[in-house]
Design a protein around this motif. Structure first.
Motif, PDB file in Angstrom:
ATOM      1  N   LEU A   1      -6.895   8.204  -2.593  1.00 44.69           N
ATOM      2  CA  LEU A   1      -8.085   8.942  -3.023  1.00 44.69           C
ATOM      3  C   LEU A   1      -7.711  10.353  -3.459  1.00 44.69           C
ATOM      4  N   TYR A   2      -6.838  10.991  -2.702  1.00 43.88           N
ATOM      5  CA  TYR A   2      -6.377  12.336  -3.030  1.00 43.88           C
ATOM      6  C   TYR A   2      -5.601  12.328  -4.354  1.00 43.88           C
ATOM      7  N   ARG A   3      -4.749  11.340  -4.531  1.00 44.18           N
ATOM      8  CA  ARG A   3      -3.915  11.303  -5.732  1.00 44.18           C
ATOM      9  C   ARG A   3      -4.671  10.892  -6.976  1.00 44.18           C
TER      10      ARG A   3
ATOM     11  N   HIS B   1      -1.599   3.427 -10.119  1.00 44.20           N
ATOM     12  CA  HIS B   1      -1.070   3.082  -8.793  1.00 44.20           C
ATOM     13  C   HIS B   1      -2.069   3.429  -7.689  1.00 44.20           C
ATOM     14  N   ALA B   2      -2.740   4.557  -7.815  1.00 42.96           N
ATOM     15  CA  ALA B   2      -3.743   4.936  -6.814  1.00 42.96           C
ATOM     16  C   ALA B   2      -4.886   3.926  -6.794  1.00 42.96           C
ATOM     17  N   ASP B   3      -5.318   3.488  -7.964  1.00 41.32           N
ATOM     18  CA  ASP B   3      -6.386   2.488  -8.030  1.00 41.32           C
ATOM     19  C   ASP B   3      -5.960   1.177  -7.370  1.00 41.32           C
TER      20      ASP B   3
ATOM     21  N   LEU C   1       0.833  -1.202   0.000  1.00 40.68           N
ATOM     22  CA  LEU C   1       0.000   0.000   0.000  1.00 40.68           C
ATOM     23  C   LEU C   1       0.872   1.259   0.000  1.00 40.68           C
ATOM     24  N   ALA C   2       1.876   1.294   0.874  1.00 45.27           N
ATOM     25  CA  ALA C   2       2.766   2.455   0.938  1.00 45.27           C
ATOM     26  C   ALA C   2       3.518   2.645  -0.377  1.00 45.27           C
ATOM     27  N   LEU C   3       3.978   1.558  -0.963  1.00 42.14           N
ATOM     28  CA  LEU C   3       4.708   1.659  -2.241  1.00 42.14           C
ATOM     29  C   LEU C   3       3.796   2.157  -3.355  1.00 42.14           C
TER      30      LEU C   3
ATOM     31  N   SER D   1      -6.831  -0.921   0.198  1.00 50.38           N
ATOM     32  CA  SER D   1      -7.433  -0.179   1.301  1.00 50.38           C
ATOM     33  C   SER D   1      -8.417   0.846   0.736  1.00 50.38           C
ATOM     34  N   PRO D   2      -9.667   0.433   0.540  1.00 55.53           N
ATOM     35  CA  PRO D   2     -10.646   1.277  -0.159  1.00 55.53           C
ATOM     36  C   PRO D   2     -10.860   2.675   0.421  1.00 55.53           C
ATOM     37  N   GLY D   3     -10.674   2.860   1.693  1.00 52.11           N
ATOM     38  CA  GLY D   3     -10.915   4.181   2.280  1.00 52.11           C
ATOM     39  C   GLY D   3      -9.655   4.998   2.513  1.00 52.11           C
TER      40      GLY D   3
END
Length: 127
Positions: free
Chosen positions: A124-126, A109-111, A87-89, A117-119
């Protein structure tokens, strides 16, 4: 499919400048990989963080992509730690791609991060 895309993106992002300056760090990460792929991936993530902070976006993207490949190649073990690192990567890669003016790659990558982690606020911002 996803690993091939990552390898392709990581290879393209890391050709030239990062190959010369990041060779030692890549070797160190590769040495750690057989014993503990997650530790090697975490080390590469930290390298990417330092590069990104220094304004070396292209090299940071390459380090994050290599780390993601290591984390994914860890045999599926690691559970929550593997998931958190991935997730962090993904979040970091999305930020790198945005800074490099590659919005389609950032969205991808954001998707992927949102699938983990859906929330989560950062992907979400990116997006």
């Amino acid at each position: 499919r996803l690993q091939a895309s990552i390898a392709e993106r990581g290879g393209g992002a890391g050709s030239s400048a990062s190959d010369a300056s990041g060779a030692g760090a890549a070797s160190a990460g590769a040495e750690a990989a057989p014993a503990d792929p997650l530790a090697g991936a975490a080390s590469l993530k930290e390298e990417g963080n330092s590069l990104f902070s220094a304004g070396r976006t292209k090299e940071a993207c390459a380090a994050y992509a290599r780390a993601l490949g290591m984390a994914a190649g860890g045999g599926g073990g690691g559970g929550d730690a593997s998931r958190a690192l991935t997730l962090a990567l993904r979040n970091n890669l999305a930020g790198c791609e945005l800074k490099a003016d590659r919005p389609a790659d950032a969205l991808s990558h954001a998707d992927e991060a949102l699938l983990l982690s859906p929330g989560a606020a950062k992907p979400l911002y990116r997006r």
